[in-house]
Each structure stands twice: as C-alpha cells, then as structure tokens.
Design a protein around this motif. Structure first.
Motif, PDB file in Angstrom:
ATOM      1  N   CYS A  91       0.815  -1.216   0.000  1.00 39.26           N
ATOM      2  CA  CYS A  91       0.000   0.000   0.000  1.00 39.26           C
ATOM      3  C   CYS A  91       0.849   1.268   0.000  1.00 39.26           C
ATOM      4  N   GLY A  92       2.110   1.174   0.482  1.00 38.77           N
ATOM      5  CA  GLY A  92       2.999   2.329   0.493  1.00 38.77           C
ATOM      6  C   GLY A  92       2.893   3.209   1.709  1.00 38.77           C
ATOM      7  N   LEU A  93       1.981   2.893   2.635  1.00 37.63           N
ATOM      8  CA  LEU A  93       1.819   3.742   3.818  1.00 37.63           C
ATOM      9  C   LEU A  93       3.057   3.723   4.707  1.00 37.63           C
ATOM     10  N   CYS A  94       3.799   2.619   4.705  1.00 41.30           N
ATOM     11  CA  CYS A  94       4.997   2.542   5.537  1.00 41.30           C
ATOM     12  C   CYS A  94       6.032   3.575   5.089  1.00 41.30           C
ATOM     13  N   SER A  95       6.327   3.596   3.781  1.00 41.74           N
ATOM     14  CA  SER A  95       7.279   4.576   3.263  1.00 41.74           C
ATOM     15  C   SER A  95       6.764   5.999   3.420  1.00 41.74           C
ATOM     16  N   PHE A  96       5.460   6.164   3.203  1.00 37.71           N
ATOM     17  CA  PHE A  96       4.854   7.494   3.255  1.00 37.71           C
ATOM     18  C   PHE A  96       4.952   8.100   4.657  1.00 37.71           C
ATOM     19  N   ASN A  97       4.867   7.230   5.677  1.00 41.29           N
ATOM     20  CA  ASN A  97       4.867   7.716   7.059  1.00 41.29           C
ATOM     21  C   ASN A  97       6.199   7.553   7.767  1.00 41.29           C
ATOM     22  N   CYS A  98       7.215   7.034   7.070  1.00 40.42           N
ATOM     23  CA  CYS A  98       8.513   6.816   7.705  1.00 40.42           C
ATOM     24  C   CYS A  98       9.143   8.140   8.132  1.00 40.42           C
ATOM     25  N   THR A  99       9.541   8.213   9.386  1.00 35.04           N
ATOM     26  CA  THR A  99      10.098   9.454   9.944  1.00 35.04           C
ATOM     27  C   THR A  99      11.396   9.853   9.257  1.00 35.04           C
ATOM     28  N   VAL A 100      12.241   8.879   8.936  1.00 32.49           N
ATOM     29  CA  VAL A 100      13.536   9.194   8.324  1.00 32.49           C
ATOM     30  C   VAL A 100      13.519   8.970   6.812  1.00 32.49           C
ATOM     31  N   ARG A 101      12.342   8.703   6.251  1.00 30.76           N
ATOM     32  CA  ARG A 101      12.140   8.598   4.808  1.00 30.76           C
ATOM     33  C   ARG A 101      12.918   7.436   4.193  1.00 30.76           C
ATOM     34  N   ARG A 102      12.886   6.265   4.854  1.00 31.98           N
ATOM     35  CA  ARG A 102      13.496   5.067   4.285  1.00 31.98           C
ATOM     36  C   ARG A 102      12.638   4.534   3.137  1.00 31.98           C
ATOM     37  N   PRO A 103      13.248   3.921   2.130  1.00 31.01           N
ATOM     38  CA  PRO A 103      12.479   3.347   1.013  1.00 31.01           C
ATOM     39  C   PRO A 103      11.933   1.970   1.377  1.00 31.01           C
ATOM     40  N   ILE A 104      11.045   1.927   2.356  1.00 31.94           N
ATOM     41  CA  ILE A 104      10.575   0.646   2.892  1.00 31.94           C
ATOM     42  C   ILE A 104       9.842  -0.171   1.837  1.00 31.94           C
ATOM     43  N   LEU A 105       8.917   0.464   1.120  1.00 35.71           N
ATOM     44  CA  LEU A 105       8.164  -0.260   0.095  1.00 35.71           C
ATOM     45  C   LEU A 105       9.093  -0.808  -0.984  1.00 35.71           C
TER      46      LEU A 105
END
Length: 377
Positions: free
Chosen positions: A348-362
């Motif tokens: 869904c991309g919410l993890c990357s969107f809300n990451c405090t340090v802007r990691r490319p989680i998705l």
C-alpha cells in the motif's frame, strides 16, 4: 504542517480525452517472452511478447510500425501511421472453457481470476489511490462496456452473488450486481480491504475480486474482439486514453507539463507508484496515473538507518512489521523477510509514506519479493 489527502473521491466532470499517437512506442518487455525481433514489421494489435506464466496476458503493439530497438527491458517501435492491424476475434460466440480463457489471454487479459469458479464476485469500484479518478470515470461513462465485461466474467466463474463496491453517497451501479458502500478513504481501495468491507471476512476462500479497470478491459475485448493496447490515466486531474508504450516525454509535451531538475515523475499513484528513471519510459498495463512531484514538495527518500519509531508498524493495514522486513531485505536476508510475513504485505505504500527518516521501505519489500520470486536468494 503538510496535510495528507487520503480521500478516494474525485467528482469527475469531463469525458476521457485521447492523447495523440507518438512517433515511437517504448514497450516494457522485461521478464516476458519476446515474439518480435529487431527490424520486423509489426501490425497494430500484433503480439510482441507473451507472459511466462500460464495465466498472464500477452503484450501487443498499440500501433503499426517497425521494431527498431530490442533489448531485455524494452522493445521500441517506430510508428508508421499505417492502418495495418490484426483481425478481431469473435469472443462472444465462444462458450466457457479453456479455449475462451486462452483466447482472452492471447488478447492481453490476465485470466488468473477467471480460471476457476467462485461463490462471490466483488467488483472494486473505488478509485485505486487518492488523485486517481479512473474508476469513477468508467462507472459514469462506460457502463455498457463494464456490463459486457461483467457478463463475460460471470460466464467463466459463475458466482452465486456479485457485489459492486463503491463510495458512500455515490449512485453508480451495474446490472446484476448488488451495490455495497465503502468509506472512500485510502487504503480501503486495496483488494483485500475492499473484500473485507463487503463480506466482513478476511481472505474468504469463496470470493474473487476484479477492479473496474480490469472489467473495462474485459468488456472491450468482449465487445470488439481486439487486444488490450491502451490504458486510462489520470493526469493533472483529468483522464486520458493513452496507448501502451507511449513515452512519458510525449505525454508531458502534449499536455504542456513542465518538469524541472530535481522533480520526480511517478507512474501510478502517490502511494504505490514508481518514480521513472527516464522520460523515454513507456506507459504500461496497470498505469492509471501520472504525477509530477516538485523537488520541494516532499522530503526526499534516503537510505537512512531505521530509528525504531514504529510509525510504519502503526500505519500498516496488514498488521505486519515493515521495519523488520525492510531491514532483512536491505541486507539481502530474504528468507528472514519471508519469515516476518513478507508475502502478507499489500504494498500500500503507507509505511514509506509515514517513515520518519524517509526510508524506502516499500522499495525494499518489492525488492525482496522480486528476488524470492526469481530465485535470487
């Protein structure tokens, strides 16, 4: 403070407009089985690549011309503006069965959801992401095509019950489908969450789901017997019919959209889309939006160290641990990412969107899935 818009409502006003044909088509063929070679004359609608799986749809030329460049990633067709095209197939005269499935597959349809029967069929009529209005547009303007697609889908999977999921307050409907209302807030448009909202169950075994966009392609194939060679895209708040393989540079030029140094051009939506590496990249199946994100609009993604803030975990609708999965993916420990329920991720991309340090989680998660899928462990 930046206010994030999660609404899936759009209120479309205008009809779908056509984008003029480009001089060249750049068609992505990575991981496909090529059926065309450099120097070959190609007709509009001709198969240029097949999917390696037994369910994936074939890839076709959206215009006639000559294949001038072929490599692992792309096939480039120099369009000649000619009328050379494949003959239509009489899909409607076919009865249900393997012949119809193979015909649909050869016309560009992914037949996986159509290949077996089910008790409940859910049609996802919600816009896929905020800023994209394709579903509402098609439900408003293309009801006849959608219902043709629905009839064909029901012929193959023979559901006992069909439901159309739409936003609360909307008046959209399809003949033969019971309307179910869903709160139009992302990520409720994701298939798994839409099914949960309609049926009240998580991953019910007797339920299948089709998107409005998939139903539209199926309806076009059913009515005209021609392969899928275009997509509908939301660009700058309006919807356009775009030939598959159309370079992004052509779209930006036609619509007079400026891109400055440092801007990101994203194919897809703001949450799940992918930034393109070149403006010569072509539009592909499943691209329903094009967004230009200015350099100063959002903080840039960085390959930073996770600080264990837990924001990605709190925002995850799949109830998994994106922080742990992305760490294992980052260091290529894909088997451990799998143990942490990698395959339960909706992307869904919410993890990357809300990451405090802007990691490319998705991106890490997609990387891990790709590596496991291709055996690169």
């Amino acid at each position: 403070m930046l206010k994030i818009n999660y609404s899936l409502e759009s209120g479309v006003q205008k009809s779908v407009a056509d984008i003029s044909a480009p001089a060249e088509l750049n068609i992505q063929v990575r991981n496909l089985v090529l059926k065309a070679r450099k120097g070959q004359k190609i007709s509009r609608g001709e198969i240029i690549a097949e999917h390696p799986s037994k369910f994936g749809g074939a890839c076709h030329a959206a215009a006639s011309g000559k294949a001038v460049k072929v490599n692992y990633h792309h096939l480039t067709i120099k369009c000649d503006g000619g009328e050379s095209a494949v003959e239509p197939v009489d899909v409607q005269s076919m009865g249900p069965g393997k012949e119809l499935l193979r015909t649909l597959q050869g016309l560009g349809i992914d037949v996986a959801p159509l290949s077996s029967r089910t008790e409940t069929l859910v049609i996802n009529g919600l816009n896929s992401e905020p800023g994209i209005s394709v579903s509402e547009q098609l439900l408003r303007d293309e009801k006849e095509i959608l219902e043709a697609g629905l009839r064909l889908a029901e012929t193959l999977i023979t559901p006992m019950h069909t439901a159309l999921a739409v936003a609360y307050g909307s008046s959209f409907s399809l003949h033969g489908a019971q309307t179910a209302y869903v709160k139009p807030k992302y990520p409720r448009s994701l298939d798994a969450l839409t099914v949960k909202a309609v049926t009240g169950k998580e991953y019910p075994e007797d339920t299948k789901i089709l998107s409005i966009m998939d139903l539209y392609d199926l309806g076009l194939v059913a009515k005209y017997g021609l392969p899928v060679t275009s997509t509908i895209m939301t660009i700058s708040g309006k919807n356009y019919r775009v030939a598959l393989g159309t370079p992004i540079r052509h779209l930006l030029s036609e619509l007079d959209i400026k891109v400055q140094s440092g801007d990101k051009v994203v194919l897809g939506g703001p949450f799940r889309g992918e930034a393109v590496y070149s403006l010569d990249e072509g539009v592909k199946k499943g691209d329903y939006g094009l967004f230009v994100i200015s350099a100063d609009e959002f903080p840039s993604i960085e390959d930073a160290t996770c600080i264990n803030c837990g924001e990605c975990v709190l925002s995850c609708p799949a109830r998994i641990l994106p922080n742990m999965i992305s760490r294992y993916a980052e260091y290529e420990r894909f088997e451990m990412a799998e143990k942490y329920n990698l395959n339960s991720c909706f992307e869904c991309g919410l993890c990357s969107f809300n990451c405090t340090v802007r990691r490319p989680i998705l991106q890490y998660i997609r990387f891990a899935k790709d590596q496991l899928r291709t055996g690169g462990v």
